[in-house]
Motif scaffolding. Structure first.
Motif, PDB file in Angstrom:
ATOM      1  N   ASP A  27       0.833  -1.206   0.000  1.00 53.15           N
ATOM      2  CA  ASP A  27       0.000   0.000   0.000  1.00 53.15           C
ATOM      3  C   ASP A  27       0.865   1.252   0.000  1.00 53.15           C
ATOM      4  O   ASP A  27       0.574   2.222  -0.706  1.00 53.15           O
ATOM      5  N   ILE A  28       1.909   1.234   0.793  1.00 54.36           N
ATOM      6  CA  ILE A  28       2.808   2.394   0.874  1.00 54.36           C
ATOM      7  C   ILE A  28       3.529   2.598  -0.456  1.00 54.36           C
ATOM      8  O   ILE A  28       3.643   3.723  -0.951  1.00 54.36           O
ATOM      9  N   GLU A  29       4.011   1.499  -1.060  1.00 49.68           N
ATOM     10  CA  GLU A  29       4.697   1.611  -2.355  1.00 49.68           C
ATOM     11  C   GLU A  29       3.744   2.119  -3.437  1.00 49.68           C
ATOM     12  O   GLU A  29       4.120   2.932  -4.283  1.00 49.68           O
ATOM     13  N   ALA A  30       2.508   1.678  -3.413  1.00 52.01           N
ATOM     14  CA  ALA A  30       1.516   2.146  -4.387  1.00 52.01           C
ATOM     15  C   ALA A  30       1.261   3.634  -4.201  1.00 52.01           C
ATOM     16  O   ALA A  30       1.138   4.390  -5.179  1.00 52.01           O
ATOM     17  N   ASP A  31       1.196   4.081  -2.944  1.00 50.75           N
ATOM     18  CA  ASP A  31       0.995   5.499  -2.674  1.00 50.75           C
ATOM     19  C   ASP A  31       2.193   6.316  -3.151  1.00 50.75           C
ATOM     20  O   ASP A  31       2.022   7.411  -3.708  1.00 50.75           O
ATOM     21  N   ILE A  32       3.388   5.802  -2.967  1.00 50.18           N
ATOM     22  CA  ILE A  32       4.604   6.493  -3.420  1.00 50.18           C
ATOM     23  C   ILE A  32       4.586   6.621  -4.944  1.00 50.18           C
ATOM     24  O   ILE A  32       4.869   7.693  -5.499  1.00 50.18           O
ATOM     25  N   GLU A  33       4.221   5.562  -5.648  1.00 50.28           N
ATOM     26  CA  GLU A  33       4.155   5.591  -7.116  1.00 50.28           C
ATOM     27  C   GLU A  33       3.112   6.599  -7.590  1.00 50.28           C
ATOM     28  O   GLU A  33       3.339   7.347  -8.533  1.00 50.28           O
ATOM     29  N   LYS A  34       1.973   6.615  -6.916  1.00 48.81           N
ATOM     30  CA  LYS A  34       0.915   7.559  -7.273  1.00 48.81           C
ATOM     31  C   LYS A  34       1.409   8.994  -7.079  1.00 48.81           C
ATOM     32  O   LYS A  34       1.200   9.864  -7.923  1.00 48.81           O
ATOM     33  N   THR A  35       2.078   9.244  -5.974  1.00 48.99           N
ATOM     34  CA  THR A  35       2.608  10.578  -5.681  1.00 48.99           C
ATOM     35  C   THR A  35       3.659  10.972  -6.706  1.00 48.99           C
ATOM     36  O   THR A  35       3.682  12.115  -7.177  1.00 48.99           O
ATOM     37  N   HIS A  37       3.872   9.938  -9.804  1.00 52.73           N
ATOM     38  CA  HIS A  37       3.164  10.204 -11.053  1.00 52.73           C
ATOM     39  C   HIS A  37       2.540  11.603 -11.029  1.00 52.73           C
ATOM     40  O   HIS A  37       2.658  12.370 -11.998  1.00 52.73           O
ATOM     41  N   GLU A  38       1.861  11.930  -9.945  1.00 50.00           N
ATOM     42  CA  GLU A  38       1.232  13.246  -9.823  1.00 50.00           C
ATOM     43  C   GLU A  38       2.274  14.350  -9.848  1.00 50.00           C
ATOM     44  O   GLU A  38       2.072  15.397 -10.474  1.00 50.00           O
ATOM     45  N   LEU A  39       3.391  14.142  -9.182  1.00 48.98           N
ATOM     46  CA  LEU A  39       4.468  15.133  -9.165  1.00 48.98           C
ATOM     47  C   LEU A  39       5.052  15.318 -10.563  1.00 48.98           C
ATOM     48  O   LEU A  39       5.323  16.442 -10.993  1.00 48.98           O
ATOM     49  N   GLY A  40       5.222  14.216 -11.283  1.00 46.66           N
ATOM     50  CA  GLY A  40       5.726  14.305 -12.658  1.00 46.66           C
ATOM     51  C   GLY A  40       4.798  15.119 -13.541  1.00 46.66           C
ATOM     52  O   GLY A  40       5.247  15.948 -14.335  1.00 46.66           O
ATOM     53  N   ASN A  41       3.490  14.887 -13.409  1.00 45.10           N
ATOM     54  CA  ASN A  41       2.515  15.662 -14.183  1.00 45.10           C
ATOM     55  C   ASN A  41       2.576  17.141 -13.838  1.00 45.10           C
ATOM     56  O   ASN A  41       2.500  18.003 -14.711  1.00 45.10           O
ATOM     57  N   THR A  42       2.720  17.436 -12.555  1.00 45.83           N
ATOM     58  CA  THR A  42       2.799  18.827 -12.122  1.00 45.83           C
ATOM     59  C   THR A  42       4.046  19.496 -12.679  1.00 45.83           C
ATOM     60  O   THR A  42       3.995  20.633 -13.160  1.00 45.83           O
ATOM     61  N   VAL A  43       5.177  18.801 -12.632  1.00 43.79           N
ATOM     62  CA  VAL A  43       6.434  19.357 -13.155  1.00 43.79           C
ATOM     63  C   VAL A  43       6.311  19.614 -14.663  1.00 43.79           C
ATOM     64  O   VAL A  43       6.745  20.656 -15.163  1.00 43.79           O
ATOM     65  N   GLU A  44       5.697  18.672 -15.399  1.00 41.41           N
ATOM     66  CA  GLU A  44       5.513  18.859 -16.841  1.00 41.41           C
ATOM     67  C   GLU A  44       4.643  20.071 -17.132  1.00 41.41           C
ATOM     68  O   GLU A  44       4.929  20.855 -18.041  1.00 41.41           O
ATOM     69  N   ALA A  45       3.581  20.245 -16.362  1.00 41.13           N
ATOM     70  CA  ALA A  45       2.688  21.385 -16.567  1.00 41.13           C
ATOM     71  C   ALA A  45       3.414  22.695 -16.280  1.00 41.13           C
ATOM     72  O   ALA A  45       3.279  23.679 -17.029  1.00 41.13           O
ATOM     73  N   LEU A  46       4.186  22.730 -15.218  1.00 44.81           N
ATOM     74  CA  LEU A  46       4.945  23.943 -14.891  1.00 44.81           C
ATOM     75  C   LEU A  46       6.009  24.236 -15.936  1.00 44.81           C
ATOM     76  O   LEU A  46       6.228  25.393 -16.306  1.00 44.81           O
ATOM     77  N   ALA A  47       6.661  23.205 -16.439  1.00 47.69           N
ATOM     78  CA  ALA A  47       7.682  23.397 -17.471  1.00 47.69           C
ATOM     79  C   ALA A  47       7.054  23.944 -18.744  1.00 47.69           C
ATOM     80  O   ALA A  47       7.622  24.814 -19.412  1.00 47.69           O
ATOM     81  N   ALA A  48       5.865  23.457 -19.097  1.00 49.47           N
ATOM     82  CA  ALA A  48       5.183  23.959 -20.295  1.00 49.47           C
ATOM     83  C   ALA A  48       4.805  25.429 -20.132  1.00 49.47           C
ATOM     84  O   ALA A  48       4.932  26.217 -21.061  1.00 49.47           O
ATOM     85  N   LYS A  49       4.364  25.808 -18.927  1.00 48.41           N
ATOM     86  CA  LYS A  49       4.016  27.212 -18.694  1.00 48.41           C
ATOM     87  C   LYS A  49       5.251  28.099 -18.702  1.00 48.41           C
ATOM     88  O   LYS A  49       5.192  29.259 -19.100  1.00 48.41           O
ATOM     89  N   ALA A  50       6.368  27.576 -18.277  1.00 51.91           N
ATOM     90  CA  ALA A  50       7.600  28.364 -18.215  1.00 51.91           C
ATOM     91  C   ALA A  50       8.285  28.456 -19.574  1.00 51.91           C
ATOM     92  O   ALA A  50       9.172  29.287 -19.762  1.00 51.91           O
TER      93      ALA A  50
END
Length: 126
Positions: A27-35, A37-50
């Motif tokens: 469960d903890i490993e699944a939560d880490i993977e989910k986090t 993934h979400e962080l990667g999406n956020t970084v991509e969105a910020l990079a596109a805006k920048a």
């Protein structure tokens, strides 16, 4: 206030979406993977805006495409109008047999045709 879980139910994540204190390693490993993934999406969105240069290039390409389309449309309209003027001029200058009409002042008809074509070209640029 803590809630008690019955022994028959598996531990569920708390309201924040994180695994609870009784969570398994999976469960903890699944939560880490989910986090991650979400962080990667956020970084991509910020990079596109920048990426100001990339945004400017995309907008320039879109504007170029719009202008090209408008130029093609204007060219087609001018060609149609010029063809109509040519046909009208030919009909005005010639009789049914195709011979030039002797009563029509040729220079005046040609000047009027050129004036009409010039006006149409000027209006299509506006």
């Amino acid at each position: 206030m803590a809630t008690e879980q019955s022994p028959s139910q598996p531990p569920s994540p708390d309201l924040s979406g994180e695994p609870g204190p009784d969570a398994s390693a999976a469960d903890i490993e699944a939560d880490i993977e989910k986090t991650r993934h979400e962080l990667g999406n956020t970084v991509e969105a910020l990079a596109a805006k920048a990426d100001v240069k990339g945004q400017a290039q995309r907008k320039a390409a879109e504007a170029k495409a719009r202008l090209t389309d408008k130029a093609v449309q204007a060219r087609e309209v001018v060609a149609e109008k010029a063809s109509a003027v040519q046909t009208a001029t030919q009909e005005a200058l010639t009789d049914n047999t195709g011979a030039v009409k002797p009563t029509v002042p040729v220079a005046a008809i040609v000047a009027a045709s050129l004036l009409i074509v010039g006006i149409l070209a000027w209006r299509s640029r506006r």
